[in-house]
Enzyme design. Structure first.
Site, PDB file in Angstrom:
ATOM      1  N   GLU A 153     -11.069  45.998 -16.668  1.00  0.00           N
ATOM      2  CA  GLU A 153     -10.082  46.889 -16.062  1.00  0.00           C
ATOM      3  C   GLU A 153      -9.379  47.667 -17.171  1.00  0.00           C
ATOM      4  OE1 GLU A 153      -7.509  44.793 -13.353  1.00  0.00           O
ATOM      5  OE2 GLU A 153      -9.191  43.834 -12.355  1.00  0.00           O
ATOM      6  N   MET A 180      -4.412  49.529 -22.237  1.00  0.00           N
ATOM      7  CA  MET A 180      -4.117  48.411 -21.345  1.00  0.00           C
ATOM      8  C   MET A 180      -5.379  47.837 -20.731  1.00  0.00           C
ATOM      9  SD  MET A 180      -1.284  50.333 -21.551  1.00  0.00           S
ATOM     10  CE  MET A 180       0.435  49.961 -21.905  1.00  0.00           C
ATOM     11  N   PRO A 181      -6.217  47.239 -21.518  1.00  0.00           N
ATOM     12  CA  PRO A 181      -7.382  46.622 -20.868  1.00  0.00           C
ATOM     13  C   PRO A 181      -7.123  45.150 -20.519  1.00  0.00           C
ATOM     14  CG  PRO A 181      -7.893  47.466 -23.093  1.00  0.00           C
ATOM     15  CD  PRO A 181      -6.413  47.335 -22.973  1.00  0.00           C
ATOM     16  N   TYR A 182      -7.719  44.749 -19.413  1.00  0.00           N
ATOM     17  CA  TYR A 182      -7.769  43.345 -19.002  1.00  0.00           C
ATOM     18  C   TYR A 182      -9.227  43.065 -18.668  1.00  0.00           C
ATOM     19  CZ  TYR A 182      -7.664  39.365 -15.832  1.00  0.00           C
ATOM     20  OH  TYR A 182      -7.935  38.159 -15.216  1.00  0.00           O
ATOM     21  N   HIS A 188      -6.012  41.832 -23.000  1.00  0.00           N
ATOM     22  CA  HIS A 188      -6.050  40.429 -22.568  1.00  0.00           C
ATOM     23  C   HIS A 188      -7.443  40.112 -22.032  1.00  0.00           C
ATOM     24  CE1 HIS A 188      -1.627  39.540 -22.664  1.00  0.00           C
ATOM     25  NE2 HIS A 188      -1.591  40.856 -22.700  1.00  0.00           N
TER      26      HIS A 188
END
Lengths: 72, 72, 72, 72, 72, 72
Positions: free
Chosen positions: B7, C1-3, C41
């Site tokens: 994501e 902002m990677p997850y 994360h």
């Protein structure tokens, strides 16, 4: 290190409401678990009414029947 | 049998970059865990800036303030 | 902002292998998308062999038949 | 309390097919686990062909090569 | 029809804290989006410290170095 | 390329029931979408009763009150 995913039907959620959800969930993680907001990520995913099923029916069909998800 | 979900915020990720992510993650599963690529699925989900919250704020707001996710 | 969420069958993945997966995925996000590791994360979720199905069969059953996920 | 997420490539899934998936999965939860449909939610997520990777390749590339996901 | 998944590191979250998270998130969905609590599901997933990576390192390693996720 | 995640409360789901869920969902993907079972992965995730919230309450609390998820 919290990560929170919120899935809701796409029914006119405004930018301001999204901001309230993000702020509210992040604050909750701090108040209940003492988590650093700098480590808290929240992702909102809106789902089309044809793509959410409840009780075996598409929500788009439920809405046509006048059934909402509103609090009574 | 690995399945990997990536994501990221929707900020101009190109088709070529997506291909590199898919190839890179699949190779990693083979190199580290000896997994057969034929059993490895990778899904990339881009998230609108209004829908990703960090530190209690929408990323769209952070970007307006000049705060990026770029490596320094 | 990677997850990034990595789901693999629970088949003896070591702590060292997990560290390599985390480092490898995080580096990939930096190399391909220039993402700050402080905003990346990675979550690994191991899945019991009874709980993963492939081609309509539990992986635990496939393993009993000698079918592995190893790269040939 | 079941929640089921179905991820498929976006390749012309019709509204009627989605309804069949929702009904079929909900019925399955009732038949196998005796779950109340009123507590069963199903979410379908269609994924663009550039965003799904299999065997290290984007599905969009596989489709250009004539490789489909059709049952033989 | 909201569904919320909360992922946190497994570090002694109590049953009472989980109840507060569930109640807090459900109330937030009602206050911000007027959602019926009877349609709101919340799932908490605790993740082992070896399985969560931040900035390329396992959280278990970060904790050994004295780095916490506590709010300052 | 379907991937299906089934989340249910951990309440004595047997290995045989899991096999029926995996077979049933895989068959459904073939019947409705003509998907190759060799490309269909199903993951079952059982969730502890303290970790699933419905209507603002932990399912463990609901069960103590005699409220089940059984079909009536």
């Amino acid at each position: 290190m919290p990560y929170i995913k919120i899935e809701v039907t796409r029914e006119g959620v405004t930018r301001e409401q999204k901001q309230k959800l993000i702020k509210g969930v992040t604050d909750l993680m701090t108040h209940v678990l003492n988590k650093d907001p700098q480590l808290t990520h929240v992702v909102i995913q809106e789902v089309e009414l044809d793509d959410w099923g409840f009780a075996g029916e598409q929500v788009s069909v439920l809405r046509e029947k006048g059934i909402t998800a509103d609090k009574k």
